[in-house]
Scaffold this motif. Sequence first.
Motif, short mmCIF file in Angstrom:
data_model
loop_
_atom_site.label_atom_id
_atom_site.label_comp_id
_atom_site.label_asym_id
_atom_site.label_seq_id
_atom_site.Cartn_x
_atom_site.Cartn_y
_atom_site.Cartn_z
N GLN A 135 0.83 -1.21 0.00
CA GLN A 135 0.00 0.00 0.00
C GLN A 135 0.87 1.26 0.00
N TRP A 142 -4.87 5.19 -2.84
CA TRP A 142 -5.12 3.80 -2.46
C TRP A 142 -5.22 3.71 -0.94
N THR A 143 -6.37 4.13 -0.43
CA THR A 143 -6.55 4.26 1.03
C THR A 143 -7.18 3.03 1.68
N VAL A 144 -7.78 2.15 0.90
CA VAL A 144 -8.52 1.02 1.46
C VAL A 144 -7.62 -0.20 1.56
N GLN A 146 -8.09 -4.17 3.10
CA GLN A 146 -9.00 -5.13 3.73
C GLN A 146 -8.44 -6.53 3.65
N THR A 173 -8.92 1.97 -4.13
CA THR A 173 -8.88 3.44 -4.14
C THR A 173 -10.08 3.98 -3.38
N ALA A 174 -9.95 5.22 -2.91
CA ALA A 174 -11.00 5.82 -2.08
C ALA A 174 -12.33 5.90 -2.82
N GLY A 176 -13.43 3.77 -5.00
CA GLY A 176 -13.92 2.44 -5.34
C GLY A 176 -13.71 2.04 -6.79
N SER A 179 -9.23 -1.79 -7.70
CA SER A 179 -8.92 -2.72 -6.61
C SER A 179 -7.71 -3.56 -6.99
#
Length: 344
Positions: A135, A142-144, A146, A173-174, A176, A179
């Motif tokens: 990341q 690219w803040t997400v 999971q 990315t913030a 969406g 991915s």
Amino acid sequence: MELSDAIEVVQELLVAAQTFGRQAAARTKSSTFGVGTVSIDFDGGARSVVGGAGGAVLGRHIVLTVGPRWPSALAKSGCARYVQFVSTKSTEMCLDLPLYESIEFAHSPLVLVAAQINFEEVGEDVQHAQARDMQKSMPPEWTVLQNAPQFRTTLTPTGAVNEPKRSAYRLGTADGAWSLVINPDSVTLETRSYRSWDDMFEKLTTIAAAVAGVFDPAQILRVGVRYVDQVPLPDGRDSWQGLIPDSLLGAGLHPVLGQAIVGSEQRHLLQIDDQARCLVRHGMMADERQRPGGVYLLDYDVFNEHPSPFDVQKVRDVADRLHSYAGSLFRVCLTDELYAILRG
């Protein structure tokens, strides 16, 4: 360097071709974005290849791209535009595809674009620290991050066996739009908001460099790009005849069965060159209004499964070539009429 100026550089390549006893001639072509190409056509059996972001090999052609982002030692000093020429090993074409031309479609049917890099397994799980390092290598949007555990089932003679889940992670990315799934043996980049190959190519380059830095794999086992198009039936048309080549429509042209087809899907595995293949899925499907055959699916999974030492530039070269193949395949699956409609 304007497109006409590039011919002077190409003359050196033509002279080189004569050295190997190959007859060659240059021709030029312009594209929508003011980026031109210089194409060198060889006689049968030519084995010269160009690669990298500024070139592609298509059968008996060398294609050089003239654009603002590709500096080269061949370019004249002080020029505003450049030409890049990269020599690589030979590629034997098995499929006679038309030259790829980058076009911005007014009515793009793309619904999904993906790119995948496979390498040897670097562990049973992806650790959180590794995902965080990936990341940190990405741009700030690219803040997400999971956890995305992977489940596997293996079919054996005695039945299905569920293997222990493996830890994997998903970056996003913030907004969406993008991915990235990180597995112990692969990374997969996906988007449903595709703008251009340049945009995706830049992201894929960043990801390949991050994989090299974080996981340090020894080999590239597979590189693949996938384009999924869902083409809507144009207004005023009640069939795909004249829009999709008859040779692809198959049973859809049957005088009796064709009227009753609710959906169809065909699969073809194509050998494009000596290293690249494409799994093509195509057929009719219902549209948003549930009209049978209201959408035509064109799904291209183009890949190279020849192992090579892990190298970021190698990933770039292979992905760029696969992208060109996907574009050429898309073109041959449309009639001129449908191509003009989509282009707008």
